[in-house]
Design a protein around this motif. Structure first.
Motif, PDB file in Angstrom:
ATOM      1  N   GLY A 154     -11.189  35.294 -32.816  1.00  0.00           N
ATOM      2  CA  GLY A 154     -11.273  35.901 -34.137  1.00  0.00           C
ATOM      3  C   GLY A 154     -11.708  37.347 -34.112  1.00  0.00           C
ATOM      4  O   GLY A 154     -11.899  37.965 -35.158  1.00  0.00           O
ATOM      5  N   THR A 155     -11.878  37.900 -32.899  1.00  0.00           N
ATOM      6  CA  THR A 155     -12.269  39.300 -32.762  1.00  0.00           C
ATOM      7  C   THR A 155     -11.301  39.993 -31.818  1.00  0.00           C
ATOM      8  O   THR A 155     -10.529  39.355 -31.107  1.00  0.00           O
ATOM      9  CB  THR A 155     -13.699  39.447 -32.211  1.00  0.00           C
ATOM     10  N   SER A 156     -11.363  41.309 -31.814  1.00  0.00           N
ATOM     11  CA  SER A 156     -10.565  42.105 -30.896  1.00  0.00           C
ATOM     12  C   SER A 156     -11.470  43.116 -30.212  1.00  0.00           C
ATOM     13  O   SER A 156     -12.537  43.454 -30.716  1.00  0.00           O
ATOM     14  CB  SER A 156      -9.428  42.819 -31.637  1.00  0.00           C
ATOM     15  N   THR A 157     -11.041  43.594 -29.056  1.00  0.00           N
ATOM     16  CA  THR A 157     -11.868  44.486 -28.250  1.00  0.00           C
ATOM     17  C   THR A 157     -11.719  45.930 -28.696  1.00  0.00           C
ATOM     18  O   THR A 157     -10.609  46.436 -28.827  1.00  0.00           O
ATOM     19  CB  THR A 157     -11.485  44.378 -26.767  1.00  0.00           C
ATOM     20  N   PRO A 170     -14.424  42.111 -35.612  1.00  0.00           N
ATOM     21  CA  PRO A 170     -13.679  41.069 -36.331  1.00  0.00           C
ATOM     22  C   PRO A 170     -12.253  41.546 -36.580  1.00  0.00           C
ATOM     23  O   PRO A 170     -12.022  42.729 -36.850  1.00  0.00           O
ATOM     24  CB  PRO A 170     -14.459  40.926 -37.648  1.00  0.00           C
ATOM     25  N   ASN A 171     -11.304  40.651 -36.458  1.00  0.00           N
ATOM     26  CA  ASN A 171      -9.914  41.027 -36.695  1.00  0.00           C
ATOM     27  C   ASN A 171      -9.768  41.649 -38.080  1.00  0.00           C
ATOM     28  O   ASN A 171     -10.293  41.133 -39.065  1.00  0.00           O
ATOM     29  CB  ASN A 171      -9.004  39.804 -36.572  1.00  0.00           C
ATOM     30  N   GLY A 172      -9.062  42.762 -38.142  1.00  0.00           N
ATOM     31  CA  GLY A 172      -8.874  43.459 -39.403  1.00  0.00           C
ATOM     32  C   GLY A 172      -9.854  44.589 -39.633  1.00  0.00           C
ATOM     33  O   GLY A 172      -9.684  45.373 -40.569  1.00  0.00           O
ATOM     34  N   TRP A 173     -10.894  44.698 -38.785  1.00  0.00           N
ATOM     35  CA  TRP A 173     -11.835  45.810 -38.910  1.00  0.00           C
ATOM     36  C   TRP A 173     -11.280  47.042 -38.194  1.00  0.00           C
ATOM     37  O   TRP A 173     -10.425  46.939 -37.320  1.00  0.00           O
ATOM     38  CB  TRP A 173     -13.192  45.430 -38.314  1.00  0.00           C
ATOM     39  N   ASP A 322     -23.279  39.799 -37.409  1.00  0.00           N
ATOM     40  CA  ASP A 322     -22.610  38.962 -36.423  1.00  0.00           C
ATOM     41  C   ASP A 322     -21.898  39.832 -35.398  1.00  0.00           C
ATOM     42  O   ASP A 322     -21.901  39.558 -34.202  1.00  0.00           O
ATOM     43  CB  ASP A 322     -21.620  38.032 -37.119  1.00  0.00           C
ATOM     44  N   LEU A 323     -21.285  40.917 -35.869  1.00  0.00           N
ATOM     45  CA  LEU A 323     -20.611  41.866 -34.984  1.00  0.00           C
ATOM     46  C   LEU A 323     -21.573  42.413 -33.941  1.00  0.00           C
ATOM     47  O   LEU A 323     -21.256  42.485 -32.751  1.00  0.00           O
ATOM     48  CB  LEU A 323     -20.029  43.013 -35.807  1.00  0.00           C
TER      49      LEU A 323
END
Length: 334
Positions: A154-157, A170-173, A322-323
């Protein structure tokens, strides 16, 4: 040598940024995708972090591939799959603080090491290929999805400028670089905003930029601010002394203006395997407006990382962190 590049107004923790020109994160986050693997480096020095420079150092051939690292020397050879690598750092090692090493933190296996380092051993250890070794190691880990690139579902680097560590967005951030300071040719220090709003796109529309600014500053939209600066005296990997606390307070109060803190900062240690994180909460106000803040600070002894998020007074701040909690484990340890 240090060179500072400022993009509009320096934003450490959320001061007004309506007039700043934000750059896409990709322009500063180094990309090593052009590196061909496997690649080998001759006369590379290797040593575990807990051994002395003279007694524990070996010289040999280092090969970096998509499968891992292979080091071959007369007295000692080893093969490390990427699954063993947790962190990748570029900096000093204990016992040799004057030169730069490619430092790896490893998953403990049996009696093997937890921290190791490689550097170009040519010219009595002052060869110029240590940065190339670092870039190759980072690229190998990136392709394998290992170490700092192993982020939760659900996250990206996002690679922070200077490749100090990665942030699990988080995806979309989106990440927007506000300022950077070059140290030895790398953007080591500076400020970045993480938010679901695309601030780069909003900048092209003055009205949209104003709305985005107001939403983030009023804490109506979630955002995390990252300030990276010289750690200096009093803020090391495991200790936050008086000088370090004063430096953090100065940066926080300056960045919050025209708002001001109405509560005292009380820093609490949250130990991690590598460096301790320091957490504090506070409230700030201006006239009728109030916001609650949470700060996380961590230092690798060279760079201090200050994460901040805000919420309307009385709102829940912690869920927005959370991030940060996912990212602290990748903060660099020397």
């Amino acid at each position: 040598m240090r060179r500072t590049t400022r993009v509009g107004v320096l934003l450490a923790i959320g001061c007004a940024f309506a007039t700043m020109a934000l750059q896409p994160a990709a322009q500063e986050a180094a990309s090593a995708s052009s590196i061909e693997l496997p690649v080998s480096f001759e006369r590379v020095w290797f040593r575990p972090a807990d051994s002395g420079l003279a007694g524990g150092k070996q010289s040999g051939l280092l090969t970096v591939s998509e499968q891992g690292l292979e080091f071959s020397a007369k007295k000692q050879s080893h093969v490390l799959p990427w699954s063993r690598v947790e962190m990748i750092s570029y900096g000093a090692m204990s016992g040799d603080t004057d030169t730069k090493w490619v430092v790896l933190a490893l998953n403990p296996v049996a009696e093997q090491w937890s921290f190791i380092g490689y550097r170009d051993g040519r010219k009595m250890g002052y060869g110029g290929d240590t940065p190339k070794i670092f870039d190759a190691v980072v690229e190998g880990a990136r392709r394998a999805g290992a170490g700092p690139f192993a982020v939760p579902e659900g996250t990206s680097t996002y690679i922070t400028p200077g490749l100090q560590f990665t942030v699990a967005l988080p995806n979309g951030w989106h990440a927007s670089v506000v300022s950077s300071t070059l140290v030895d040719g790398r953007p080591l220090w500076g400020s970045t905003i993480f938010a679901p709003l695309d601030l780069e796109a909003a900048r092209k529309d003055p009205a949209g930029a104003e709305r985005a600014t107001e939403a983030i500053l009023a804490a109506a939209e979630p955002a995390v601010f990252l300030d990276r600066f010289e750690a200096g005296e009093g803020f090391s990997c495991r200790k936050l002394g008086r000088a370090g606390r004063r430096r953090l307070l100065d940066r926080i109060t300056t960045a919050l203006r025209p708002m001001r803190l109405t509560t005292e900062l009380q820093w609490t240690a949250e130990p991690h395997r590598y460096c301790s994180a320091w957490r504090a909460t506070a409230r700030a106000s201006r006239k009728e407006a109030e916001i609650d803040l949470v700060f996380y600070a961590v230092s690798d002894g060279v760079t201090a990382y200050l994460f901040t998020t805000r919420s309307p007074g009385g709102g829940a701040v912690e869920p927005r962190f959370d991030l940060v909690s996912r990212s602290l484990r990748t903060a660099v340890a020397r």
